[in-house]
Design an enzyme around this catalytic site. Sequence first.
Site, PDB file in Angstrom:
ATOM      1  N   ASN A 114       0.801  -1.232   0.000  1.00  0.00           N
ATOM      2  CA  ASN A 114       0.000   0.000   0.000  1.00  0.00           C
ATOM      3  C   ASN A 114       0.837   1.287   0.000  1.00  0.00           C
ATOM      4  OD1 ASN A 114       0.848  -0.157   2.610  1.00  0.00           O
ATOM      5  ND2 ASN A 114      -1.193  -0.244   3.538  1.00  0.00           N
ATOM      6  N   GLU A 128       9.418   5.585  16.084  1.00  0.00           N
ATOM      7  CA  GLU A 128       9.761   5.241  14.707  1.00  0.00           C
ATOM      8  C   GLU A 128      10.848   6.160  14.144  1.00  0.00           C
ATOM      9  OE1 GLU A 128       5.344   3.412  13.693  1.00  0.00           O
ATOM     10  OE2 GLU A 128       6.009   5.224  12.644  1.00  0.00           O
TER      11      GLU A 128
HETATM   12  P1  RTP Z   1       1.267   1.681   8.154  1.00  0.00           P
HETATM   13  O1  RTP Z   1       1.521   1.300   9.603  1.00  0.00           O
HETATM   14  O2  RTP Z   1       2.090   0.887   7.177  1.00  0.00           O
HETATM   15  O3  RTP Z   1       1.342   3.150   7.929  1.00  0.00           O
HETATM   16  O4  RTP Z   1      -0.220   1.321   7.800  1.00  0.00           O
HETATM   17  P2  RTP Z   1      -1.492   1.542   8.708  1.00  0.00           P
HETATM   18  O5  RTP Z   1      -1.155   2.240   9.996  1.00  0.00           O
HETATM   19  O6  RTP Z   1      -2.514   2.175   7.839  1.00  0.00           O
HETATM   20  O7  RTP Z   1      -1.895   0.029   8.999  1.00  0.00           O
HETATM   21  P3  RTP Z   1      -1.467  -0.919  10.209  1.00  0.00           P
HETATM   22  O8  RTP Z   1      -2.721  -1.403  10.851  1.00  0.00           O
HETATM   23  O9  RTP Z   1      -0.440  -0.266  11.077  1.00  0.00           O
HETATM   24  O10 RTP Z   1      -0.804  -2.146   9.447  1.00  0.00           O
HETATM   25  C1  RTP Z   1       0.528  -2.077   9.013  1.00  0.00           C
HETATM   26  C2  RTP Z   1       0.631  -2.613   7.614  1.00  0.00           C
HETATM   27  O11 RTP Z   1       0.344  -4.012   7.637  1.00  0.00           O
HETATM   28  C3  RTP Z   1      -0.333  -4.357   6.445  1.00  0.00           C
HETATM   29  N1  RTP Z   1      -1.627  -4.906   6.759  1.00  0.00           N
HETATM   30  N2  RTP Z   1      -2.099  -5.941   6.156  1.00  0.00           N
HETATM   31  N3  RTP Z   1      -3.747  -8.073   5.288  1.00  0.00           N
HETATM   32  C4  RTP Z   1      -4.170  -7.258   6.262  1.00  0.00           C
HETATM   33  O12 RTP Z   1      -5.238  -7.407   6.806  1.00  0.00           O
HETATM   34  C5  RTP Z   1      -3.305  -6.171   6.680  1.00  0.00           C
HETATM   35  N4  RTP Z   1      -3.572  -5.293   7.608  1.00  0.00           N
HETATM   36  C6  RTP Z   1      -2.498  -4.476   7.658  1.00  0.00           C
HETATM   37  C7  RTP Z   1      -0.483  -3.117   5.604  1.00  0.00           C
HETATM   38  O13 RTP Z   1       0.595  -3.046   4.678  1.00  0.00           O
HETATM   39  C8  RTP Z   1      -0.356  -2.012   6.620  1.00  0.00           C
HETATM   40  O14 RTP Z   1       0.092  -0.839   6.032  1.00  0.00           O
END
Ligand code: RTP
Length: 143
Positions: A114, A128
């Site tokens: 993403n 971080e």
């Molecule tokens: P990021 O940390 O990368 O900025 O993304 P985010 O806060 O929007 O999402 P987060 O919940 O922290 O999840 C980290 C990364 O893990 C992957 N992910 N895959 N397959 C799934 O259900 C799933 N959920 C999360 C995504 O690449 C996400 O950016």
Amino acid sequence: MALERTLSIIKPDAVAKNLIGAIYTRFESAGLRIVASKMMHLSKEQAEGFYAEHSERPFFGALVEFMTSGPIVVQVLEGEEAILKNREIMGATNPADALAGTLRADYAETIDENAVHGSDAPETAAREIAYFFSDEEICPRTR
Ligand code: RTP
Ligand code: MG
């Protein structure tokens, strides 16, 4: 309004698509300043440490594999409400849910690949930023 810093990553999919400049332009156009920047190719250990909070989640292995699949660009963004502003520029985690005009709507295909990462709170931003940058590597504007 609070002057904040947040940790941003251009993930391997977006680097592979040659989108570094386009993504930096989005940050700068929104008034965020890039105050630290480097390209890296994460080791498995580095990726696991960065995403340690997700270590029990079912997608953890795939996430680490993806994040180590190619080079990334890591940057510290500074500005008013930088944490929330960057999350707005990025759009929802799943590109299918991301608002039009956000980075993930425009440049990401799937929730697994993403395009970008952004810190989600002041505490995670501090952790971080320190994970990737020493104090000397952060260069606030002097003019
Ligand atoms: P990021 O940390 O990368 O900025 O993304 P985010 O806060 O929007 O999402 P987060 O919940 O922290 O999840 C980290 C990364 O893990 C992957 N992910 N895959 N397959 C799934 O259900 C799933 N959920 C999360 C995504 O690449 C996400 O950016
Ligand atoms: Mg997150």
